[in-house]
Design a protein around this motif. Structure first.
Motif, mmCIF file in Angstrom:
data_model
loop_
_atom_site.group_PDB
_atom_site.id
_atom_site.type_symbol
_atom_site.label_atom_id
_atom_site.label_comp_id
_atom_site.label_asym_id
_atom_site.label_seq_id
_atom_site.Cartn_x
_atom_site.Cartn_y
_atom_site.Cartn_z
ATOM 1 N N ARG A 1 0.855 -1.185 0.000
ATOM 2 C CA ARG A 1 0.000 0.000 0.000
ATOM 3 C C ARG A 1 0.894 1.239 0.000
ATOM 4 N N LEU A 2 0.692 2.083 -1.001
ATOM 5 C CA LEU A 2 1.474 3.305 -1.135
ATOM 6 C C LEU A 2 0.520 4.495 -1.184
ATOM 7 N N ASN A 3 0.988 5.638 -0.717
ATOM 8 C CA ASN A 3 0.198 6.861 -0.824
ATOM 9 C C ASN A 3 -0.035 7.162 -2.293
ATOM 10 N N SER A 4 -1.224 7.665 -2.615
ATOM 11 C CA SER A 4 -1.535 7.954 -4.018
ATOM 12 C C SER A 4 -0.589 9.009 -4.585
ATOM 13 N N GLY A 5 -0.164 9.971 -3.757
ATOM 14 C CA GLY A 5 0.785 10.976 -4.218
ATOM 15 C C GLY A 5 2.126 10.372 -4.594
ATOM 16 N N THR A 6 2.540 9.373 -3.845
ATOM 17 C CA THR A 6 3.803 8.687 -4.125
ATOM 18 C C THR A 6 3.720 7.937 -5.452
ATOM 19 N N GLU B 1 1.699 8.600 -7.949
ATOM 20 C CA GLU B 1 1.636 9.597 -9.027
ATOM 21 C C GLU B 1 3.012 10.177 -9.321
ATOM 22 N N TYR B 2 3.813 10.402 -8.277
ATOM 23 C CA TYR B 2 5.184 10.901 -8.444
ATOM 24 C C TYR B 2 6.000 9.942 -9.311
#
Length: 71
Positions: free
Chosen positions: A28-33, A35-36
Motif C-alpha cells: 500500500r502506497l500513498n496515491s501521491g507517491t 503519481e510521483y
C-alpha cells in the motif's frame, strides 16, 4: 516451424535464473507517491513499477536507511 513438437524425449532443466526472479507482493502506497513515480517513469520511458523496483533495489544495495524519529 514444425506442425508438432515431440517433448517426450526431452529432460526438464531447472531455470538457472530462478533465484533472480521477482516476487509478487501487495503493498500500500500513498496515491501521491504513486503519481510521483508514474510521472517520473513517463519522463524516462519505463513502467512505473520497474522504476519503483529499481529505486528500492538501489536503496537495498547501498544499505540506505531512513532517519525516522517518532514524537
Amino acid at each position: 516451424m514444425k506442425k508438432e513438437y515431440d517433448f517426450a524425449k526431452m529432460q526438464a532443466v531447472r531455470n538457472p535464473y530462478a533465484t533472480a526472479l521477482k516476487k509478487q507482493i501487495t503493498i500500500r502506497l500513498n496515491s501521491g507517491t504513486v503519481e510521483y513515480f508514474k510521472a517520473m517513469a513517463k519522463e524516462v520511458g519505463i513502467p512505473y513499477q520497474t522504476l519503483i523496483d529499481s529505486y528500492l533495489t538501489d536503496c537495498a544495495l547501498s544499505k540506505r536507511r531512513l532517519n525516522i524519529r517518532w514524537k
